[in-house]
Structures are given as structure tokens and as C-alpha cells.
Enzyme design. Structure first.
Site, PDB file in Angstrom:
ATOM      1  CB  CYS A 146      -0.964  -0.017   1.182  1.00  0.00           C
ATOM      2  SG  CYS A 146      -0.238  -0.444   2.769  1.00  0.00           S
TER       3      CYS A 146
HETATM    4  N1  NDP Z   1      -4.008  -4.365   5.083  1.00  0.00           N
HETATM    5  C1  NDP Z   1      -3.514  -3.668   4.052  1.00  0.00           C
HETATM    6  O1  NDP Z   1      -3.733  -2.448   3.932  1.00  0.00           O
HETATM    7  C2  NDP Z   1      -2.690  -4.337   3.027  1.00  0.00           C
HETATM    8  C3  NDP Z   1      -2.413  -5.684   3.064  1.00  0.00           C
HETATM    9  N2  NDP Z   1      -1.644  -6.248   2.079  1.00  0.00           N
HETATM   10  C4  NDP Z   1      -1.282  -7.651   2.151  1.00  0.00           C
HETATM   11  O2  NDP Z   1      -2.420  -8.503   2.118  1.00  0.00           O
HETATM   12  C5  NDP Z   1      -2.134  -9.685   2.863  1.00  0.00           C
HETATM   13  C6  NDP Z   1      -3.234  -9.849   3.916  1.00  0.00           C
HETATM   14  O3  NDP Z   1      -3.164  -8.723   4.786  1.00  0.00           O
HETATM   15  P1  NDP Z   1      -4.343  -8.325   5.776  1.00  0.00           P
HETATM   16  O4  NDP Z   1      -5.645  -8.711   5.223  1.00  0.00           O
HETATM   17  O5  NDP Z   1      -4.110  -6.942   6.161  1.00  0.00           O
HETATM   18  O6  NDP Z   1      -4.028  -9.295   7.024  1.00  0.00           O
HETATM   19  P2  NDP Z   1      -5.042  -9.882   8.109  1.00  0.00           P
HETATM   20  O7  NDP Z   1      -4.220 -10.223   9.287  1.00  0.00           O
HETATM   21  O8  NDP Z   1      -6.183  -8.958   8.273  1.00  0.00           O
HETATM   22  O9  NDP Z   1      -5.575 -11.234   7.418  1.00  0.00           O
HETATM   23  C7  NDP Z   1      -4.729 -12.312   7.213  1.00  0.00           C
HETATM   24  C8  NDP Z   1      -5.510 -13.452   6.595  1.00  0.00           C
HETATM   25  O10 NDP Z   1      -4.618 -14.555   6.348  1.00  0.00           O
HETATM   26  C9  NDP Z   1      -5.085 -15.707   7.062  1.00  0.00           C
HETATM   27  N3  NDP Z   1      -3.918 -16.427   7.561  1.00  0.00           N
HETATM   28  C10 NDP Z   1      -3.158 -16.169   8.658  1.00  0.00           C
HETATM   29  N4  NDP Z   1      -2.141 -17.057   8.769  1.00  0.00           N
HETATM   30  C11 NDP Z   1      -2.275 -17.911   7.722  1.00  0.00           C
HETATM   31  C12 NDP Z   1      -1.562 -19.042   7.286  1.00  0.00           C
HETATM   32  N5  NDP Z   1      -0.472 -19.490   7.946  1.00  0.00           N
HETATM   33  N6  NDP Z   1      -1.985 -19.697   6.174  1.00  0.00           N
HETATM   34  C13 NDP Z   1      -3.066 -19.277   5.506  1.00  0.00           C
HETATM   35  N7  NDP Z   1      -3.803 -18.204   5.888  1.00  0.00           N
HETATM   36  C14 NDP Z   1      -3.405 -17.529   6.958  1.00  0.00           C
HETATM   37  C15 NDP Z   1      -5.974 -15.198   8.157  1.00  0.00           C
HETATM   38  O11 NDP Z   1      -6.916 -16.212   8.477  1.00  0.00           O
HETATM   39  P3  NDP Z   1      -7.564 -16.378   9.958  1.00  0.00           P
HETATM   40  O12 NDP Z   1      -8.132 -15.059  10.325  1.00  0.00           O
HETATM   41  O13 NDP Z   1      -8.628 -17.402   9.721  1.00  0.00           O
HETATM   42  O14 NDP Z   1      -6.473 -16.860  10.854  1.00  0.00           O
HETATM   43  C16 NDP Z   1      -6.617 -13.978   7.476  1.00  0.00           C
HETATM   44  O15 NDP Z   1      -7.693 -14.381   6.669  1.00  0.00           O
HETATM   45  C17 NDP Z   1      -0.749  -9.517   3.492  1.00  0.00           C
HETATM   46  O16 NDP Z   1       0.212 -10.141   2.698  1.00  0.00           O
HETATM   47  C18 NDP Z   1      -0.572  -8.026   3.442  1.00  0.00           C
HETATM   48  O17 NDP Z   1       0.755  -7.666   3.419  1.00  0.00           O
HETATM   49  C19 NDP Z   1      -1.192  -5.525   1.028  1.00  0.00           C
HETATM   50  C20 NDP Z   1      -1.430  -4.183   0.922  1.00  0.00           C
HETATM   51  C21 NDP Z   1      -2.165  -3.473   1.958  1.00  0.00           C
HETATM   52  C1  X2W Z   2       0.172   0.475   9.044  1.00  0.00           C
HETATM   53  C2  X2W Z   2       1.002  -0.742   8.707  1.00  0.00           C
HETATM   54  O1  X2W Z   2       1.453  -1.449   9.592  1.00  0.00           O
HETATM   55  N1  X2W Z   2       1.204  -0.996   7.427  1.00  0.00           N
HETATM   56  C3  X2W Z   2       1.952  -2.137   6.975  1.00  0.00           C
HETATM   57  C4  X2W Z   2       2.049  -2.153   5.481  1.00  0.00           C
HETATM   58  C5  X2W Z   2       0.895  -2.798   4.814  1.00  0.00           C
HETATM   59  C6  X2W Z   2       1.169  -3.213   3.368  1.00  0.00           C
HETATM   60  O2  X2W Z   2       1.021  -2.657   2.344  1.00  0.00           O
HETATM   61  O3  X2W Z   2       1.798  -4.196   3.271  1.00  0.00           O
HETATM   62  P1  X2W Z   2       2.409  -5.450   2.666  1.00  0.00           P
HETATM   63  O4  X2W Z   2       3.709  -5.183   2.042  1.00  0.00           O
HETATM   64  O5  X2W Z   2       2.513  -6.194   3.917  1.00  0.00           O
HETATM   65  O6  X2W Z   2       1.434  -6.020   1.708  1.00  0.00           O
HETATM   66  C7  X2W Z   2       3.375  -2.139   7.522  1.00  0.00           C
HETATM   67  O7  X2W Z   2       3.975  -1.091   7.680  1.00  0.00           O
HETATM   68  O8  X2W Z   2       3.922  -3.223   7.682  1.00  0.00           O
END
Ligand code: NDP
Ligand code: X2W
EC number: 1.2.1.38
Length: 343
Positions: A146
Site C-alpha cells: 500500500c
Molecule cells: N491491510 C492492508 O492495507 C494491506 C495488506 N496487504 C497484504 O495482504 C495480505 C493480507 O493482509 P491483511 O488482510 O491486512 O491481514 P489480516 O491479518 O487482516 O488477514 C490475514 C488473513 O490470512 C489468514 N492467515 C493467517 N495465517 C495464515 C496461514 N499461515 N496460512 C493461511 N492463511 C493464513 C488469516 O486467516 P484467519 O483469520 O482465519 O487466521 C486472514 O484471513 C498480506 O500479505 C498483506 O501484506 C497488502 C497491501 C495493503
Molecule cells: C500500518 C502498517 O502497519 N502498514 C503495513 C504495510 C501494509 C502493506 O502494504 O503491506 P504489505 O507489504 O505487507 O502487503 C506495515 O507497515 O507493515
């Protein structure tokens, strides 16, 4: 034609945002939804805003559960997606919201993530030069982080036009707490976050630094190095990035403005705001839009660009759906023209 899409990590923030967008996408039918510790739960109990999918049961995330779909979204912790992706058919469009396939340099991956490099996929930021062509027909896509989405869109026009020095770039971002995911962490509890702001990953330690350097170096055609400082802001979602770079001798405001305006003139989701208006995270929340503004600080000889995105929409799920649309040959804006929700 309708395409089927499976979403893993559906109990998390990124997976939930993917489902919000896909449930309203005219060409997509939502298939399997999977999770990890929450497997077996009802989606409605975990994501109560997803009304039309409330009765769906979360399955365990396995290659078998995800097989048989046209598109598979991986919204899993770093390191988990590469292993699953390797077991999915090469005919399936796999879109990884995590970092596993973003970096081209194995040494940078190992330094910042501490595991073996899983390889590089086309990078899902269509607005970068040449990227749309790489995404058309792709069957593997790495969604940007992000912070890199906001920073790369802020500075790429200046580097692509050769207007900026490559070795004096400073990027400071403030993010809402959803950027850190839904898992409980002490630094994210309300009393820690509300009412104050604090930087983290200071001094080059954040893993998004090499991702930003990679994107800007590709745009510039030479090595760009930068200093990045993220900040946690007391809001649920949204990123405000302020990026500054030294301009090359002889470059003034008019030339800078022309470069940014022409780079984004045809982009459906990036808006260079009218002069005098500065972006606010409020204006893009819940939408796939990016608002930005630039100024020339003549005293310092620097361009200053502020960009705002919703970290969960353009910063993750919206960027993923936009890239999916391109890969499948759909209208790039399908399912994404929803407006922001300010105030
Ligand atoms: N949040 C953001 O703004 C952004 C996130 N991302 C990326 O998206 C991905 C998800 O992030 P986010 O949704 O924020 O994280 P969350 O912690 O909100 O969600 C993680 C998800 O992964 C599941 N999970 C956890 N451990 C495992 C495992 N060992 N195997 C399979 N599934 C697993 C969880 O399931 P359960 O709850 O059932 O344990 C949950 O559904 C990450 O790689 C993150 O870096 C990228 C850009 C921005
Ligand atoms: C506020 C906050 O904690 N933000 C996350 C970045 C989220 C994101 O874009 O991350 P991925 O590269 O994990 O997909 C961090 O700094 O680690």
C-alpha cells in the site's frame, strides 16, 4: 461471460475488501472463500458488512479448495502465498496481495523478509510505464504494497520524464491501522493509537523501501535511492504520502506540472487536483481513486507531491481487481467506479 473467483484470507482486512468489491463486480461470481484459524466460521460473523455473502462458510486455505476457479486471490501473510501459489494451475489467474512475488532482486527479498525468494510476477500497478501491457493476459500478478502504491504514483511522472535527481528522494507516509492487518497486536489497541501519531521502521528499515526503489528505478532508467519513513495515524483506513525529490537544474514548476498532468490525463483512477487544492484521505475512502497535488519549493529546489489512497482499496483490493480486469480483458474500471464516502 462470468468468471469465478476464490478469495483466500477472507477473514482478514484485504480479503474482506476483495469480497466487498467482487460481490459488486458485474463479471465475477464469488466461489470459495477460505481462512486459517477462522475456517468453519460464517463470513457474516467476521465481516458483518458483507451482507450478500453473510451465509457463506469459510473453508481451510488449501490448493484443493482454491482449485477450479478462473481467478484466485491470495490475501495471506508474507511467505504463505508462495507455497500455495506453486500448487495452483498455470491456467488460473493468481493474484497475490502479499509481497512474495513483488521484488526482482533476491538479495533485497532476503534482507527485508528473511526467507528464500519465490520469484517475480508482473507488478499490479497499471499506471506505471509499460505495466499495463505486462498485465494483459497475465496469469500471475503481484499486487503492490500500500505504501509503494501511494509513493510510486506520487513520483513516477517526474522520474519517467527525467526531471528529478535519483539520489535525493524523501518519502514520508501516514497510514491508518488497517494497513497492519486484523490480527491483534498491542501497538494497535485503541488506547495506543487514538489521539497520537508515531513513526516506525525509521532509518531504512521498512520492507517497502526496496519496493519503492525498484519501481522508481525502472521509471527513471537509473538507480534511484530514497529514504522512507512510515507513520501510524489514528484512523482505520487511508494513506497520506508526501514525497519530495530534488529537481534537475533548469526545471521549473510549469514543466513539472505538465509532466504529472500528461502522465495521468488518461488514467481512470488518478486525479491531479486543480492547483491550490491539497488531497485529503477522506476524499478517497472506500474508492479506488488516487488524488494528488504537487508544488515546486524553489527555495529547496525540490518537487513536493502529496498523494492519498485508501490502503485497502487502491492500496490492495482495488488495485488487485483493476489488474484482474486487465488480465482478463475486461473493462479496466469494471466493479471499481464506486465513489468515496467522505465525510
Ligand atoms: N491491510 C492492508 O492495507 C494491506 C495488506 N496487504 C497484504 O495482504 C495480505 C493480507 O493482509 P491483511 O488482510 O491486512 O491481514 P489480516 O491479518 O487482516 O488477514 C490475514 C488473513 O490470512 C489468514 N492467515 C493467517 N495465517 C495464515 C496461514 N499461515 N496460512 C493461511 N492463511 C493464513 C488469516 O486467516 P484467519 O483469520 O482465519 O487466521 C486472514 O484471513 C498480506 O500479505 C498483506 O501484506 C497488502 C497491501 C495493503
Ligand atoms: C500500518 C502498517 O502497519 N502498514 C503495513 C504495510 C501494509 C502493506 O502494504 O503491506 P504489505 O507489504 O505487507 O502487503 C506495515 O507497515 O507493515
Amino acid at each position: 461471460m462470468t468468471f469465478t473467483a476464490a478469495v483466500s484470507g477472507a477473514s482478514g482486512y484485504a480479503g474482506g475488501e476483495l469480497l466487498r468489491l467482487l460481490a459488486n463486480h458485474p463479471d465475477i461470481e464469488v466461489g470459495a472463500i477460505t481462512a486459517h484459524s477462522n475456517a468453519g466460521a460464517l463470513l457474516g460473523d467476521l465481516q458483518p458488512h458483507l451482507h450478500s455473502l453473510a451465509d457463506r462458510v469459510l473453508q481451510e486455505t488449501t490448493p484443493e479448495a482454491l482449485a477450479g476457479h478462473d481467478v484466485v486471490f491470495l490475501a495471506l501473510p508474507h511467505g504463505a502465498s508462495a507455497e500455495i501459489a506453486a500448487q495452483l494451475s498455470s491456467d488460473t489467474l493468481v493474484i497475490d496481495a502479499g509481497a512474495d512475488h513483488r521484488l526482482q532482486d533476491p538479495a533485497a527479498w532476503e534482507k527485508f523478509y528473511g526467507s528464500a525468494h519465490a520469484g517475480t510476477w508482473p507488478y499490479g500497478l497499471p499506471e506505471l510505464p509499460g505495466h499495463r501491457a505486462d498485465l494483459a493476459g497475465a496469469r500471475r500478478i503481484a499486487v503492490p504494497g500500500c505504501y509503494p502504491t501511494s509513493a510510486l504514483l506520487a513520483l513516477t511522472p517526474g522520474f519517467a520524464a527525467g526531471l528529478l535527481e535519483p539520489d535525493d528522494v524523501v518519502i514520508v507516509s501516514a497510514s491508518g491501522t488497517s494497513g497492519a492487518g486484523k490480527a491483534a497486536k498491542p501497538n494497535l489497541i485503541g488506547s495506543e493509537v487514538m489521539g497520537g501519531m508515531s513513526p516506525y521502521g525509521v532509518g531504512g528499515g521498512h520492507r517497502h523501501t526496496p519496493e519503492m526503489e525498484q519501481g522508481l528505478s525502472l521509471a527513471a532508467g537509473e538507480r534511484v535511492s530514497l529514504s522512507f519513513t512510515p507513520t501510524l495515524a489514528p484512523m482505520a483506513r487511508g494513506i497520506l504520502t508526501t514525497a519530495t525529490a530534488k529537481v534537475r537544474p533548469g526545471v521549473g514548476y510549469a514543466r513539472l506540472r505538465e509532466a504529472w498532468e500528461s502522465a495521468y490525463a488518461q488514467e481512470p483512477f488518478v486525479r491531479v487536483l486543480p492547483e491550490g487544492q491539497w488531497p485529503s484521505t477522506k476524499s478517497v475512502l472506500g474508492s479506488n481513486y488516487v488524488n494528488l497535488q504537487l508544488a515546486f519549493d524553489e527555495h529547496a529546489g525540490r518537487v513536493i507531491v502529496s498523494s492519498v489512497i485508501d490502503n485497502l482499496t487502491k492500496g490492495t483490493a482495488g488495485g488487485a481487481v483493476q489488474s484482474m480486469n486487465i488480465a482478463l480483458g475486461l473493462d479496466e474500471t469494471a466493479g471499481l467506479t464506486i465513489q468515496g464516502i467522505a465525510p
